[in-house]
Design an enzyme around this catalytic site. Structure first.
Site, PDB file in Angstrom:
ATOM      1  CG  ASP A  97       9.511 125.426 119.081  1.00  0.00           C
ATOM      2  OD1 ASP A  97       8.746 124.494 119.395  1.00  0.00           O
ATOM      3  OD2 ASP A  97      10.036 125.517 117.966  1.00  0.00           O
TER       4      ASP A  97
ATOM      5  N   GLY B  70      13.696 123.482 105.357  1.00  0.00           N
ATOM      6  CA  GLY B  70      12.356 123.705 105.865  1.00  0.00           C
ATOM      7  C   GLY B  70      11.573 124.623 104.955  1.00  0.00           C
TER       8      GLY B  70
ATOM      9  CG  LEU C  99      23.946 120.618 108.311  1.00  0.00           C
ATOM     10  CD1 LEU C  99      24.257 121.400 109.571  1.00  0.00           C
ATOM     11  CD2 LEU C  99      24.649 119.274 108.330  1.00  0.00           C
TER      12      LEU C  99
ATOM     13  CB  ALA D  55      15.551 128.575 106.805  1.00  0.00           C
ATOM     14  CB  THR D  56      18.351 125.656 102.992  1.00  0.00           C
ATOM     15  OG1 THR D  56      17.187 125.609 102.165  1.00  0.00           O
ATOM     16  CG2 THR D  56      19.183 124.402 102.768  1.00  0.00           C
TER      17      THR D  56
END
Length: 523
Positions: free
Chosen positions: A313, A201, A198, A204-205
């Protein structure tokens, strides 16, 4: 004592050593010390022993495994006790249950250990209870193993294990529960199937996946571990906070899989985020849906703020939505628990477009009101179809804010005139503009509410709990305010998502694959 052990080893079958026989026997009973002078059995109300793994758990409470349950032979304890145990009362089968003599530091009784002392107390205290068989329900399993509330293990899985059990009278030990969860499949990567990537980053994936255990879709957030640094602090924060946040409008953390190279967080899967939702409807949302989404944002935030948790955030990419219209707060990587009194936090926390002016000007002392500015920005974006303050730099962001809301002064924002960063920018003296000119689809009540969010002084921003009671939400009815925390607002028949004017049928829910998909869940 030696004679007792010798006779026991000859009697018990299927065990290799005396110690194994004693350990196996200890799983069925624990011999109890008593000050009684004779050896007559004493009937007491006892508690069942705690199981130590799924297999022993199943062994104790079912007859589904091939190995027969351990029975005490008549010749072991003596004729009187053996004959006593052989006699059924009232036609019902009786089993031996003993109370633990002494619990060690690991939560196990001293007699239950295979390394216990050779000295065994004489069995003077015996507890009897009727053994009632019944099928374990999902509620029993959740209670026994402390599974997440919305985890539903398929009935077929329970049938395969052939579990039946008496009622659970006491919780499992922490070590036993870990072993049980592991043997069911929790904490193991092989339990999950990766379907598609999806997004990716820095740390992370994120994959769309499926749980073999529940057959439900999941989102797998795979965080790469650097051996020098370990898990990112954002991952630690997210896990530590989410495991304690259980709410209908907060994304559920189902599982954690830890390996040498990665830490995978297993979340419930939702079809898209708010940014994708707005893109799919051409940025023209139904104002009724705007109201429903805003209420759910406030509902999730109010729950967090009551627990002194700041999200820090908020942005459309961090608000996940399913096909039913349920909105859930996600990505708590920057969130943190706030203690009292206020502590100093980092001022590099919030995405630029939704960052409040006090943080932009360097303030690092803030409370739950830091999230409310972002709520106002998201409210405007849903109603107007465009970002409110899309600044590219801190100075540009402040310039856009001041141009719309007016350049702050000592009267409108006490203390701002002494702020060094504010003085260094030397902004022009803008006058405030009417918000209705920029969001004409909002009614007067909506304009009043958004104004309460967009206050320069953080302490003047309306709290989430109070905002939920604003007259703007009156059309949703009174019952929405009385729902339990874990219940969706869509459980009410009067709450329904409407079709958005610009909605493109072909785009739901298949859009969003690729680079920008689920960036909200990445570090």
């Amino acid at each position: 004592m030696k004679k007792f052990k010798r006779r026991l080893s000859l009697t018990l079958r299927g065990s290799q050593t005396i110690d194994e026989s004693l350990s196996e026997l200890a799983e069925q009973m624990t011999i109890e010390e008593s000050s009684s002078k004779d050896n007559e059995p004493i009937v007491k109300n006892g508690r069942p022993p705690t199981s130590h793994s799924v297999h022993s758990f199943l062994h104790q409470y079912t007859g589904s495994f091939k190995k027969p349950p351990l029975r005490r032979p008549h010749s072991v304890i003596g004729g009187s006790l053996g004959s006593f145990m052989a006699m059924p009362r009232n036609g019902s089968r009786l089993d031996i249950v003993h109370e633990n003599l002494k619990m060690g530091s690991d939560g196990e009784s001293d007699q239950a250990s295979g390394t216990s002392s050779d000295e065994v107390q004489s069995p003077t205290g015996v507890c009897l209870r009727n053994r009632i068989h019944r099928r374990i329900s999902m509620e029993d399993l959740n209670k026994r193993l402390s599974l997440p509330a919305d985890i539903r293990i398929p009935d077929g899985y329970l049938e395969k294990l052939q579990i039946s059990s008496p009622p659970f009278d006491q919780p499992m030990s922490r070590r036993s529960r870990r072993a049980s969860l592991s043997e069911i499949g929790f904490g193991k990567m092989e339990t999950y199937i990766k379907l598609e990537k999806l997004g990716e980053g820095t740390y992370a994936t994120v994959y769309k996946g499926r749980s073999k255990l529940t057959e439900n879709l999941v989102a797998l957030k795979e965080i790469r571990l650097e051996h020098e640094e370990g898990a990112p602090c954002t991952a630690i924060r997210e896990v530590s906070l989410l495991k304690d946040l259980k709410h209908a409008n907060i994304v559920t953390l189902h599982d954690i899989v830890h390996t040498d190279k990665s830490l995978t967080l297993v979340f419930e899967y939702l079809d898209k985020d708010l940014k994708q939702y707005m893109d799919d409807c051409g940025n023209i949302m139904s104002m009724h849906n705007v109201k429903l989404f805003l209420y759910q944002i406030l509902r999730g935030l109010a729950y967090c703020h009551r627990r002194k948790v700041l999200h820090r955030d908020l942005k459309p990419q961090n608000l996940l939505i399913n096909e039913r219209g349920e909105l859930k707060l996600a990505d708590f990587g920057l969130a943190r628990a706030k203690s009292v009194p206020t502590k100093t936090y980092s001022n590099e926390v919030v995405t630029l477009w939704y960052r409040p002016p006090d943080v932009l000007l360097g303030s690092s002392e803030y409370s739950t009101q830091i999230d409310m500015w972002g709520v106002g920005c998201i409210f405007f974006e849903m109603a107007s179809g465009r970002p409110l303050f899309p600044g590219s730099t801190v100075e540009d962001e402040l310039h856009l804010i001041f141009r719309l809301l007016g350049t702050p002064s000592q009267e409108t924002w006490p203390g701002v005139s002494s702020n060094d960063e504010f003085k260094n920018y030397n902004f022009p003296k803008y006058k405030p503009q009417p918000l209705i000119n920029h969001a004409p689809r909002l009614d007067s009540e909506g304009i009043e509410l958004i104004t309460k969010f967009l206050q320069y002084e953080s302490k003047k921003r309306v709290p989430a709990e109070e905002a939920m009671k604003h007259v703007y939400f009156r059309s949703l009815g009174p019952r929405i305010h009385a729902l339990p925390e874990s219940v969706s607002i869509f459980s009410l028949k009067e709450i329904q998502l409407q079709k958005d004017p610009g909605f493109r049928n072909s785009s739901y829910p298949e859009t969003g694959h690729g680079k920008n998909r689920r960036q909200s869940m990445l570090f």
